[in-house]
Design a protein around this motif. Structure first.
Motif, PDB file in Angstrom:
ATOM      1  N   VAL A 108       0.828  -1.207   0.000  1.00 25.01           N
ATOM      2  CA  VAL A 108       0.000   0.000   0.000  1.00 25.01           C
ATOM      3  C   VAL A 108       0.863   1.258   0.000  1.00 25.01           C
ATOM      4  O   VAL A 108       0.530   2.269  -0.634  1.00 25.01           O
ATOM      5  CB  VAL A 108      -0.953  -0.016   1.217  1.00 25.01           C
ATOM      6  N   LEU A 109       1.979   1.213   0.672  1.00 27.15           N
ATOM      7  CA  LEU A 109       2.856   2.380   0.796  1.00 27.15           C
ATOM      8  C   LEU A 109       3.762   2.597  -0.415  1.00 27.15           C
ATOM      9  O   LEU A 109       4.427   3.642  -0.506  1.00 27.15           O
ATOM     10  CB  LEU A 109       3.712   2.245   2.064  1.00 27.15           C
ATOM     11  N   MET A 110       3.793   1.673  -1.343  1.00 23.68           N
ATOM     12  CA  MET A 110       4.697   1.772  -2.491  1.00 23.68           C
ATOM     13  C   MET A 110       4.527   3.061  -3.310  1.00 23.68           C
ATOM     14  O   MET A 110       5.521   3.660  -3.739  1.00 23.68           O
ATOM     15  CB  MET A 110       4.555   0.551  -3.396  1.00 23.68           C
ATOM     16  N   ASP A 123       1.877   9.107   6.534  1.00 22.87           N
ATOM     17  CA  ASP A 123       1.696   8.101   5.484  1.00 22.87           C
ATOM     18  C   ASP A 123       1.341   6.748   6.098  1.00 22.87           C
ATOM     19  O   ASP A 123       0.418   6.058   5.632  1.00 22.87           O
ATOM     20  CB  ASP A 123       2.969   7.950   4.655  1.00 22.87           C
ATOM     21  N   ARG A 124       2.049   6.374   7.121  1.00 25.10           N
ATOM     22  CA  ARG A 124       1.780   5.081   7.761  1.00 25.10           C
ATOM     23  C   ARG A 124       0.404   5.071   8.409  1.00 25.10           C
ATOM     24  O   ARG A 124      -0.316   4.061   8.354  1.00 25.10           O
ATOM     25  CB  ARG A 124       2.874   4.766   8.786  1.00 25.10           C
ATOM     26  N   ARG A 125       0.001   6.191   9.008  1.00 26.17           N
ATOM     27  CA  ARG A 125      -1.327   6.264   9.623  1.00 26.17           C
ATOM     28  C   ARG A 125      -2.423   6.133   8.564  1.00 26.17           C
ATOM     29  O   ARG A 125      -3.428   5.466   8.780  1.00 26.17           O
ATOM     30  CB  ARG A 125      -1.481   7.575  10.397  1.00 26.17           C
ATOM     31  N   ARG A 126      -2.216   6.809   7.414  1.00 23.76           N
ATOM     32  CA  ARG A 126      -3.225   6.704   6.357  1.00 23.76           C
ATOM     33  C   ARG A 126      -3.316   5.274   5.821  1.00 23.76           C
ATOM     34  O   ARG A 126      -4.420   4.767   5.612  1.00 23.76           O
ATOM     35  CB  ARG A 126      -2.921   7.671   5.216  1.00 23.76           C
ATOM     36  N   ALA A 127      -2.192   4.633   5.612  1.00 24.78           N
ATOM     37  CA  ALA A 127      -2.210   3.258   5.115  1.00 24.78           C
ATOM     38  C   ALA A 127      -2.965   2.347   6.084  1.00 24.78           C
ATOM     39  O   ALA A 127      -3.811   1.539   5.665  1.00 24.78           O
ATOM     40  CB  ALA A 127      -0.786   2.755   4.917  1.00 24.78           C
ATOM     41  N   VAL A 155      -6.327  -4.890  -1.279  1.00 23.65           N
ATOM     42  CA  VAL A 155      -5.027  -4.250  -1.048  1.00 23.65           C
ATOM     43  C   VAL A 155      -4.665  -3.377  -2.249  1.00 23.65           C
ATOM     44  O   VAL A 155      -4.180  -2.245  -2.095  1.00 23.65           O
ATOM     45  CB  VAL A 155      -3.926  -5.299  -0.786  1.00 23.65           C
ATOM     46  N   ALA A 156      -4.902  -3.890  -3.456  1.00 22.33           N
ATOM     47  CA  ALA A 156      -4.598  -3.119  -4.663  1.00 22.33           C
ATOM     48  C   ALA A 156      -5.431  -1.845  -4.733  1.00 22.33           C
ATOM     49  O   ALA A 156      -4.946  -0.790  -5.167  1.00 22.33           O
ATOM     50  CB  ALA A 156      -4.838  -3.984  -5.895  1.00 22.33           C
ATOM     51  N   ILE A 157      -6.682  -1.920  -4.295  1.00 29.45           N
ATOM     52  CA  ILE A 157      -7.554  -0.733  -4.292  1.00 29.45           C
ATOM     53  C   ILE A 157      -7.046   0.292  -3.286  1.00 29.45           C
ATOM     54  O   ILE A 157      -6.981   1.492  -3.566  1.00 29.45           O
ATOM     55  CB  ILE A 157      -9.002  -1.153  -3.991  1.00 29.45           C
ATOM     56  N   VAL A 158      -6.691  -0.182  -2.089  1.00 20.99           N
ATOM     57  CA  VAL A 158      -6.153   0.727  -1.068  1.00 20.99           C
ATOM     58  C   VAL A 158      -4.864   1.378  -1.568  1.00 20.99           C
ATOM     59  O   VAL A 158      -4.643   2.580  -1.383  1.00 20.99           O
ATOM     60  CB  VAL A 158      -5.911  -0.043   0.253  1.00 20.99           C
ATOM     61  N   ARG A 159      -4.008   0.593  -2.222  1.00 14.44           N
ATOM     62  CA  ARG A 159      -2.769   1.140  -2.781  1.00 14.44           C
ATOM     63  C   ARG A 159      -3.084   2.268  -3.773  1.00 14.44           C
ATOM     64  O   ARG A 159      -2.395   3.298  -3.801  1.00 14.44           O
ATOM     65  CB  ARG A 159      -1.988   0.023  -3.464  1.00 14.44           C
ATOM     66  N   ALA A 160      -4.108   2.074  -4.595  1.00 18.95           N
ATOM     67  CA  ALA A 160      -4.467   3.085  -5.588  1.00 18.95           C
ATOM     68  C   ALA A 160      -4.928   4.389  -4.947  1.00 18.95           C
ATOM     69  O   ALA A 160      -4.790   5.464  -5.534  1.00 18.95           O
ATOM     70  CB  ALA A 160      -5.565   2.542  -6.501  1.00 18.95           C
ATOM     71  N   LEU A 161      -5.455   4.305  -3.733  1.00 18.95           N
ATOM     72  CA  LEU A 161      -5.984   5.489  -3.045  1.00 18.95           C
ATOM     73  C   LEU A 161      -4.972   6.151  -2.121  1.00 18.95           C
ATOM     74  O   LEU A 161      -5.249   7.218  -1.571  1.00 18.95           O
ATOM     75  CB  LEU A 161      -7.215   5.104  -2.229  1.00 18.95           C
ATOM     76  N   MET A 162      -3.808   5.542  -1.973  1.00 18.79           N
ATOM     77  CA  MET A 162      -2.857   5.988  -0.962  1.00 18.79           C
ATOM     78  C   MET A 162      -2.461   7.452  -1.129  1.00 18.79           C
ATOM     79  O   MET A 162      -2.361   8.201  -0.150  1.00 18.79           O
ATOM     80  CB  MET A 162      -1.614   5.081  -0.996  1.00 18.79           C
ATOM     81  N   ASN A 163      -2.265   7.898  -2.361  1.00 20.07           N
ATOM     82  CA  ASN A 163      -1.819   9.284  -2.598  1.00 20.07           C
ATOM     83  C   ASN A 163      -2.969  10.266  -2.786  1.00 20.07           C
ATOM     84  O   ASN A 163      -2.760  11.361  -3.311  1.00 20.07           O
ATOM     85  CB  ASN A 163      -0.900   9.325  -3.824  1.00 20.07           C
ATOM     86  N   ARG A 164      -4.169   9.862  -2.384  1.00 14.46           N
ATOM     87  CA  ARG A 164      -5.365  10.714  -2.529  1.00 14.46           C
ATOM     88  C   ARG A 164      -5.525  11.206  -3.981  1.00 14.46           C
ATOM     89  O   ARG A 164      -5.567  12.407  -4.246  1.00 14.46           O
ATOM     90  CB  ARG A 164      -5.317  11.906  -1.574  1.00 14.46           C
TER      91      ARG A 164
END
Length: 244
Positions: A108-110, A123-127, A155-164
């Motif tokens: 997710v953090l990638m 970043d870690r809190r948002r993930a 997980v892939a969906i959350v990764r896509a949203l990580m950077n808002r």
């Protein structure tokens, strides 16, 4: 209504030199509203993948203009397109493309690491918050092989949203899942669209899922057919390119 994406007169051609020139997209005019939840549908070979690549700044158009979050991106150099892609866009694919050596949280953090090269406490809190919201908190430290197919796609969906991102492009995100899991993943996309305010454009061959979107963009033979969903998407196709 504010827009997140606009294409004007966009054409895409391949070939040249010793190879014949083939035009795949023929003058696409398309506007996607901010916060929209729309489907992109059409038969195989209609140009959906090419259109998605242009929207995702993975390729540049042969002609025409593309505006993303109010910025002209059609003529941007490769480095600028990469920066804009990381800033404004998220991607979800049929196959999750998680990195097998890393945990769910690390995957997710990638996008943050790719964009900034470092992680902050925020970043870690948002993930962790996104993983908790999607029912994955207990699986944050598991590697992809330890997760079910539906969990991996979450997980892939959350990764896509990580950077808002302003817009998430989802290419057949439920195509590799069983019917029940596909329905759950689609419901998650809808929920995140409403909660995060992120626009989603979902490529799908499932007419039932497409019908549950706020609007549909129909692509056929490289041309757009008038979409369904006033205020969500507007589209038209200009005349085909005339040979000179």
């Amino acid at each position: 209504m504010a827009e997140v994406l606009r294409l004007h007169g966009v054409r895409k051609r391949y070939g040249g030199g010793a190879s014949p020139v083939v035009e795949v997209l023929h003058g696409i005019d398309l506007t996607l509203a901010a916060g929209a939840f729309a489907a992109l549908v059409g038969p195989s070979g209609s140009g959906k993948s090419t259109l998605l690549n242009l929207m995702g700044l993975l390729e540049a158009p042969s002609d025409g203009e593309i505006w993303l979050a109010g910025e002209p991106v059609h003529a941007a150099p490769d480095a600028a397109r990469t920066a804009l892609r990381n800033r404004y866009l998220g991607f979800v694919f049929q196959f999750h493309h998680l990195l097998p050596a890393f945990s769910a949280e690390e995957n997710v953090l990638m996008p943050v690491l790719a964009g900034r090269g470092r992680l902050s406490a925020d970043d870690r809190r948002r993930a962790r918050a996104l993983l908790e919201r999607t029912g994955l908190a207990a699986h944050a430290h598991k590697r992809p092989v330890q997760l079910s197919g539906g969990q991996q796609q979450r997980v892939a969906i959350v990764r896509a949203l990580m950077n808002r991102p302003r817009l998430v492009l989802a290419d057949e995100p439920t195509g590799n899942l069983d019917t029940h899991t596909a329905q759950e993943v689609f419901a998650l996309l809808r929920e995140l669209n409403r909660e995060e305010g992120t626009a989603f454009l979902i490529v799908t061959h499932d007419p039932g899922l497409a019908a549950r979107c706020d609007g549909q963009i129909h692509l056929q033979d490289g041309r757009l057919i008038e979409p369904d969903g006033a205020g969500v998407v507007t589209a038209a196709a200009t005349a085909p390119l005339t040979a000179q």
